[in-house]
Design a protein around this motif. Structure first.
Motif, PDB file in Angstrom:
ATOM      1  N   TYR A  49      46.159   9.410 -16.776  1.00  0.00           N
ATOM      2  CA  TYR A  49      47.568   9.159 -17.084  1.00  0.00           C
ATOM      3  C   TYR A  49      47.911   7.666 -17.029  1.00  0.00           C
ATOM      4  O   TYR A  49      48.755   7.189 -17.807  1.00  0.00           O
ATOM      5  CB  TYR A  49      48.472   9.948 -16.146  1.00  0.00           C
ATOM      6  N   ARG A  50      47.273   6.924 -16.128  1.00  0.00           N
ATOM      7  CA  ARG A  50      47.527   5.474 -16.105  1.00  0.00           C
ATOM      8  C   ARG A  50      47.098   4.836 -17.415  1.00  0.00           C
ATOM      9  O   ARG A  50      47.796   3.960 -17.952  1.00  0.00           O
ATOM     10  CB  ARG A  50      46.806   4.806 -14.921  1.00  0.00           C
ATOM     11  N   LEU A  51      45.944   5.259 -17.930  1.00  0.00           N
ATOM     12  CA  LEU A  51      45.513   4.725 -19.224  1.00  0.00           C
ATOM     13  C   LEU A  51      46.503   5.084 -20.312  1.00  0.00           C
ATOM     14  O   LEU A  51      46.892   4.237 -21.128  1.00  0.00           O
ATOM     15  CB  LEU A  51      44.117   5.250 -19.564  1.00  0.00           C
ATOM     16  N   ASP A  52      46.949   6.329 -20.338  1.00  0.00           N
ATOM     17  CA  ASP A  52      47.908   6.752 -21.349  1.00  0.00           C
ATOM     18  C   ASP A  52      49.202   5.947 -21.248  1.00  0.00           C
ATOM     19  O   ASP A  52      49.798   5.576 -22.274  1.00  0.00           O
ATOM     20  CB  ASP A  52      48.201   8.242 -21.179  1.00  0.00           C
ATOM     21  N   VAL A  69      51.814   8.940 -11.527  1.00  0.00           N
ATOM     22  CA  VAL A  69      51.861   9.822 -10.367  1.00  0.00           C
ATOM     23  C   VAL A  69      52.725  11.043 -10.663  1.00  0.00           C
ATOM     24  O   VAL A  69      52.336  12.189 -10.385  1.00  0.00           O
ATOM     25  CB  VAL A  69      52.387   9.077  -9.116  1.00  0.00           C
ATOM     26  N   GLU A  70      53.890  10.821 -11.255  1.00  0.00           N
ATOM     27  CA  GLU A  70      54.794  11.936 -11.543  1.00  0.00           C
ATOM     28  C   GLU A  70      54.143  12.940 -12.498  1.00  0.00           C
ATOM     29  O   GLU A  70      54.233  14.165 -12.294  1.00  0.00           O
ATOM     30  CB  GLU A  70      56.103  11.414 -12.133  1.00  0.00           C
ATOM     31  N   ARG A  71      53.482  12.450 -13.528  1.00  0.00           N
ATOM     32  CA  ARG A  71      52.852  13.337 -14.499  1.00  0.00           C
ATOM     33  C   ARG A  71      51.679  14.095 -13.877  1.00  0.00           C
ATOM     34  O   ARG A  71      51.452  15.268 -14.200  1.00  0.00           O
ATOM     35  CB  ARG A  71      52.393  12.526 -15.713  1.00  0.00           C
ATOM     36  N   THR A  72      50.951  13.429 -12.981  1.00  0.00           N
ATOM     37  CA  THR A  72      49.837  14.095 -12.317  1.00  0.00           C
ATOM     38  C   THR A  72      50.340  15.181 -11.378  1.00  0.00           C
ATOM     39  O   THR A  72      49.772  16.282 -11.323  1.00  0.00           O
ATOM     40  CB  THR A  72      48.977  13.080 -11.547  1.00  0.00           C
ATOM     41  N   CYS A  73      51.401  14.887 -10.634  1.00  0.00           N
ATOM     42  CA  CYS A  73      51.986  15.907  -9.761  1.00  0.00           C
ATOM     43  C   CYS A  73      52.456  17.114 -10.575  1.00  0.00           C
ATOM     44  O   CYS A  73      52.223  18.274 -10.179  1.00  0.00           O
ATOM     45  CB  CYS A  73      53.156  15.326  -8.976  1.00  0.00           C
ATOM     46  N   LYS A  74      53.091  16.868 -11.698  1.00  0.00           N
ATOM     47  CA  LYS A  74      53.555  17.969 -12.548  1.00  0.00           C
ATOM     48  C   LYS A  74      52.384  18.820 -13.016  1.00  0.00           C
ATOM     49  O   LYS A  74      52.439  20.066 -12.985  1.00  0.00           O
ATOM     50  CB  LYS A  74      54.325  17.406 -13.739  1.00  0.00           C
ATOM     51  N   LEU A  75      51.312  18.159 -13.442  1.00  0.00           N
ATOM     52  CA  LEU A  75      50.130  18.888 -13.909  1.00  0.00           C
ATOM     53  C   LEU A  75      49.549  19.776 -12.814  1.00  0.00           C
ATOM     54  O   LEU A  75      49.094  20.890 -13.072  1.00  0.00           O
ATOM     55  CB  LEU A  75      49.078  17.898 -14.403  1.00  0.00           C
TER      56      LEU A  75
END
Length: 222
Positions: A49-52, A69-75
């Motif tokens: 996600y950081r790369l994206d 971090v937010e997107r990873t937590c959601k996933l």
């Protein structure tokens, strides 16, 4: 091995010269909430996600981390707390160089100007460059370029500031995805892969491999 003296040796900073502890920082924040297997997946997704996040329009690096971090937590199905992301961000200025970095850089800096091109912020990069143990001609950031690597705009900004072309530079990085693929496409004079174990080898991109910065002086005949 034949040697070549570039006008500048340019470097990625975090991961290549500085021990990039984004993954370990995430583990320190989230390990109590995840099993070891879940934690490994979380760290890998956080990296992706950081790369994206850096592929779009420029935003402050703190926002890159927060969004990733937010997107990873959601996933992974649990609530995002901005304080957790801030704990990771607050660690960044404390990260130090890989043990091999200072001596290798110091030897080369006597003969060839050294330059950092980093996906960093102007108020953050001085903390890291000061720990590298060698004088740097310049340190350029994504904030100044208004673009993150792997975008070509970041490299173009550096060349404009240095008054040189891609052919005049030796670029060193531990990452293909952020640096060496773009360096290949831009026909940078020589690409050097510092094999820190982040990514597998990929010979298509035409580089010289060294295991650490201690191998750099030999590439320029020092």
């Amino acid at each position: 091995m034949s040697t070549w003296r570039p006008k500048f040796i340019t470097f990625d900073c975090y991961g290549t010269l500085i021990n990039f502890e984004m993954g370990p920082a995430a583990r320190r924040v989230y390990s109590a909430r995840l099993t070891p297997e879940q934690m490994d997946a979380f760290v890998a997704d956080f990296s992706a996600y950081r790369l994206d996040e850096v592929l779009g329009p420029w935003k402050p690096y703190q926002d890159v981390v927060r969004n990733a971090v937010e997107r990873t937590c959601k996933l992974h199905g649990f609530a995002y707390d901005p304080a957790d992301a801030q704990r990771i961000i607050d660690e960044i200025p404390s990260w130090g160089p890989h043990p091999d970095t200072p001596a290798g850089l110091a030897k080369v800096a006597k003969e060839i100007p050294l330059v950092v091109l980093s996906n960093s912020m102007t108020n953050l990069i001085p903390h890291s460059v000061a720990k590298l143990g060698a004088p740097f001609h310049a340190a350029y950031t994504a904030e100044e370029a208004k673009a993150y690597k792997p975008r070509m705009q970041a490299f173009e900004y550096m060349f404009d500031q240095l008054g040189c072309g891609p052919q005049d530079v030796m670029h060193c990085s531990s990452s293909f995805r952020y640096d060496l693929m773009t360096a290949h496409d831009m026909k940078i004079g020589k690409r050097v892969w510092v094999n820190r174990g982040h990514e597998p080898e990929n010979p298509y991109y035409g580089y010289t491999e060294i295991k650490d910065i201690g191998g750099l002086p030999g590439l320029v005949g020092l």
